[in-house]
Design a protein around this motif. Sequence first.
Motif, mmCIF file in Angstrom:
data_model
loop_
_atom_site.group_PDB
_atom_site.id
_atom_site.type_symbol
_atom_site.label_atom_id
_atom_site.label_comp_id
_atom_site.label_asym_id
_atom_site.label_seq_id
_atom_site.Cartn_x
_atom_site.Cartn_y
_atom_site.Cartn_z
ATOM 1 N N LEU A 1 0.833 -1.204 0.000
ATOM 2 C CA LEU A 1 0.000 0.000 0.000
ATOM 3 C C LEU A 1 0.871 1.257 0.000
ATOM 4 O O LEU A 1 0.694 2.121 -0.868
ATOM 5 C CB LEU A 1 -1.016 -0.024 1.148
ATOM 6 C CG LEU A 1 -1.926 1.210 1.192
ATOM 7 C CD1 LEU A 1 -2.637 1.460 -0.135
ATOM 8 C CD2 LEU A 1 -2.937 1.114 2.325
ATOM 9 N N PRO A 2 1.843 1.388 0.932
ATOM 10 C CA PRO A 2 2.726 2.551 0.825
ATOM 11 C C PRO A 2 3.462 2.611 -0.520
ATOM 12 O O PRO A 2 3.673 3.695 -1.063
ATOM 13 C CB PRO A 2 3.718 2.361 1.977
ATOM 14 C CG PRO A 2 2.976 1.520 2.962
ATOM 15 C CD PRO A 2 2.105 0.615 2.148
ATOM 16 N N THR A 3 3.798 1.451 -1.074
ATOM 17 C CA THR A 3 4.521 1.452 -2.355
ATOM 18 C C THR A 3 3.629 1.949 -3.495
ATOM 19 O O THR A 3 4.041 2.798 -4.298
ATOM 20 C CB THR A 3 5.085 0.043 -2.655
ATOM 21 O OG1 THR A 3 6.078 -0.243 -1.671
ATOM 22 C CG2 THR A 3 5.698 -0.053 -4.033
ATOM 23 N N GLY A 4 2.414 1.445 -3.556
ATOM 24 C CA GLY A 4 1.489 1.935 -4.579
ATOM 25 C C GLY A 4 1.207 3.419 -4.381
ATOM 26 O O GLY A 4 1.173 4.205 -5.344
ATOM 27 N N TYR A 5 1.045 3.807 -3.132
ATOM 28 C CA TYR A 5 0.750 5.212 -2.807
ATOM 29 C C TYR A 5 1.934 6.106 -3.177
ATOM 30 O O TYR A 5 1.757 7.178 -3.768
ATOM 31 C CB TYR A 5 0.456 5.290 -1.314
ATOM 32 C CG TYR A 5 -0.069 6.631 -0.841
ATOM 33 C CD1 TYR A 5 -1.402 6.978 -1.025
ATOM 34 C CD2 TYR A 5 0.770 7.526 -0.190
ATOM 35 C CE1 TYR A 5 -1.888 8.193 -0.573
ATOM 36 C CE2 TYR A 5 0.295 8.739 0.261
ATOM 37 C CZ TYR A 5 -1.038 9.072 0.069
ATOM 38 O OH TYR A 5 -1.514 10.278 0.511
ATOM 39 N N HIS A 6 3.141 5.646 -2.857
ATOM 40 C CA HIS A 6 4.367 6.388 -3.204
ATOM 41 C C HIS A 6 4.455 6.557 -4.722
ATOM 42 O O HIS A 6 4.778 7.649 -5.214
ATOM 43 C CB HIS A 6 5.564 5.590 -2.681
ATOM 44 C CG HIS A 6 6.910 6.171 -2.949
ATOM 45 N ND1 HIS A 6 7.310 7.407 -2.479
ATOM 46 C CD2 HIS A 6 7.981 5.672 -3.633
ATOM 47 C CE1 HIS A 6 8.563 7.636 -2.859
ATOM 48 N NE2 HIS A 6 8.986 6.608 -3.554
ATOM 49 N N GLY A 7 4.138 5.487 -5.451
ATOM 50 C CA GLY A 7 4.138 5.576 -6.915
ATOM 51 C C GLY A 7 3.167 6.649 -7.385
ATOM 52 O O GLY A 7 3.492 7.476 -8.251
ATOM 53 N N ALA A 8 1.978 6.667 -6.793
ATOM 54 C CA ALA A 8 0.955 7.640 -7.201
ATOM 55 C C ALA A 8 1.357 9.069 -6.790
ATOM 56 O O ALA A 8 1.242 10.002 -7.584
ATOM 57 C CB ALA A 8 -0.393 7.253 -6.583
ATOM 58 N N VAL A 9 1.854 9.217 -5.569
ATOM 59 C CA VAL A 9 2.238 10.552 -5.094
ATOM 60 C C VAL A 9 3.378 11.115 -5.943
ATOM 61 O O VAL A 9 3.341 12.270 -6.370
ATOM 62 C CB VAL A 9 2.644 10.505 -3.588
ATOM 63 C CG1 VAL A 9 3.360 11.779 -3.160
ATOM 64 C CG2 VAL A 9 1.409 10.267 -2.722
ATOM 65 N N THR A 10 4.395 10.268 -6.203
ATOM 66 C CA THR A 10 5.538 10.773 -6.972
ATOM 67 C C THR A 10 5.153 11.029 -8.436
ATOM 68 O O THR A 10 5.780 11.859 -9.097
ATOM 69 C CB THR A 10 6.755 9.815 -6.904
ATOM 70 O OG1 THR A 10 6.337 8.503 -7.293
ATOM 71 C CG2 THR A 10 7.362 9.775 -5.507
ATOM 72 N N ALA A 11 4.105 10.366 -8.917
ATOM 73 C CA ALA A 11 3.628 10.647 -10.275
ATOM 74 C C ALA A 11 2.758 11.903 -10.300
ATOM 75 O O ALA A 11 2.265 12.299 -11.362
ATOM 76 C CB ALA A 11 2.844 9.446 -10.803
ATOM 77 N N GLY A 12 2.534 12.497 -9.144
ATOM 78 C CA GLY A 12 1.783 13.754 -9.086
ATOM 79 C C GLY A 12 0.277 13.571 -9.111
ATOM 80 O O GLY A 12 -0.457 14.491 -9.475
#
Length: 400
Positions: free
Chosen positions: A172-183
């Motif tokens: 979940l943090p990994t998917g979220y990190h991917g989404a956050v860093t993609a803006g």
Amino acid sequence: MSSNRGVVYVEPGKVEVRSIPFPGMVDPTGRKANHAVILKVISTNICGSDQHMVRGRTTAPQGLVLGHEITGEVIEVGSDVITLEKGDVVSVPFNVACGRCPMCKTQNTGVCLSVNPGRPGGAYGYVDMGGWIGGQAEYVLVPFADFNLLKFPDRDRAMEKIRDLTCLSDILPTGYHGAVTAGVRPGASVYIAGAGPVGMAAAASSRLLGAAVTIVGDVNPKRLEHARAVGFETVDLSLDTPLSEQIAAIVGEPTVDCAVDCVGFEARGHGHSGSQHEAPATVLNSLMEVTRVAGKIGIPGLYVTDDPGGVDKAAQLGSLSVRLGLGWAKSHSFFTGQTPVMKYNRDLMNAILWNRIDVAKAVNVQVISLEDSPRGYTEFDAGAPKKFVIDPHGVLSKAV
Ligand code: NAD
Ligand code: ZN
Ligand code: ZN
């Protein structure tokens, strides 16, 4: 001394449940670890990152005890630990981090400088990550426990939501990190490559962050079917219709605002014949193509420095034919690396506890016993649209 059993990497394609030592209060170099706790493992998940090792696509040594996605109950507390006590139920970020070095102090816990003599960054049960014993087991040691562990506020409430909370240790943090860093932000159009558990967690995160439309792509029809069943748009990369055309058919233009690579170096090519073969730069190149100018690309998908099974000599050293000129021309930003789980896990825990995100449903959690984990590895490797969660003490099957 108590006994312990864990999932051990035997050879490419084979894991076994074996007796392993009960954890001692020492680090992998043999130094006393009074900052550690011992956990009775409540749940521990099989990850796509484990599969890279088990497929023989890394230099993981035989005999490695696997498992970096761990939730557990504290049963033994080191003498230097001050914020935890026996009985606490905790989530373990997969990053092993010291809490004392410059990287930990700036929340870059994925590249802690003190827990791995070989390179920055540590993890449990993972090749080149410092030799910390994996947690697909009955018991595991967690060092620097005050810093690393996230304590759940209420045991009963935690056990009600354990299928979701088990995803806090990594995906979940990994998917979220991917989404956050993609803006990803309210109103954004998002493309997520990969409908595995990380891709589905990124899709659920994208929804939580307010995206207008989230499209998930894969070459595996069963995973795409599942993605649609939980409410996401999909594109099928095994078809000959190019990705940009499939995206245009959904959003009305061939580009998206944000893109996330949840595939990594074992990517398949696109199209009917392309998807039969591995083509490691495919996702990175296709994301540059479909991300709008000045867009951001989150890359949680794993890329390695050594890959004995790489498609050619360059790929065996992690050198891929990435068309960086395209990304440069479009002013793209790229975000790579191990997720710094601690940056996000407390907020995401609360999002779960307050019913803001249904991650277990999005990733299709399937609970299995420790003895059944070899089957879990095999089914997951074959592309089952499931996230396998090992229940070593039979606690989850009783909880819900
Ligand atoms: P997974 O193997 O279950 O999922 C990957 C999916 O990608 C598969 O469904 C596969 O069919 C699909 N795929 C292959 N080629 C594709 C293509 N060209 N386009 C779209 N989809 C394609 O793995 P997972 O557990 O979901 O993990 C995904 C990646 O994230 C792995 O590389 C894993 O190692 C990595 N990961 C990274 C971190 C981190 O900290 N950065 C943490 C966890 C996992
Ligand atoms: Zn993982
Ligand atoms: Zn550190």
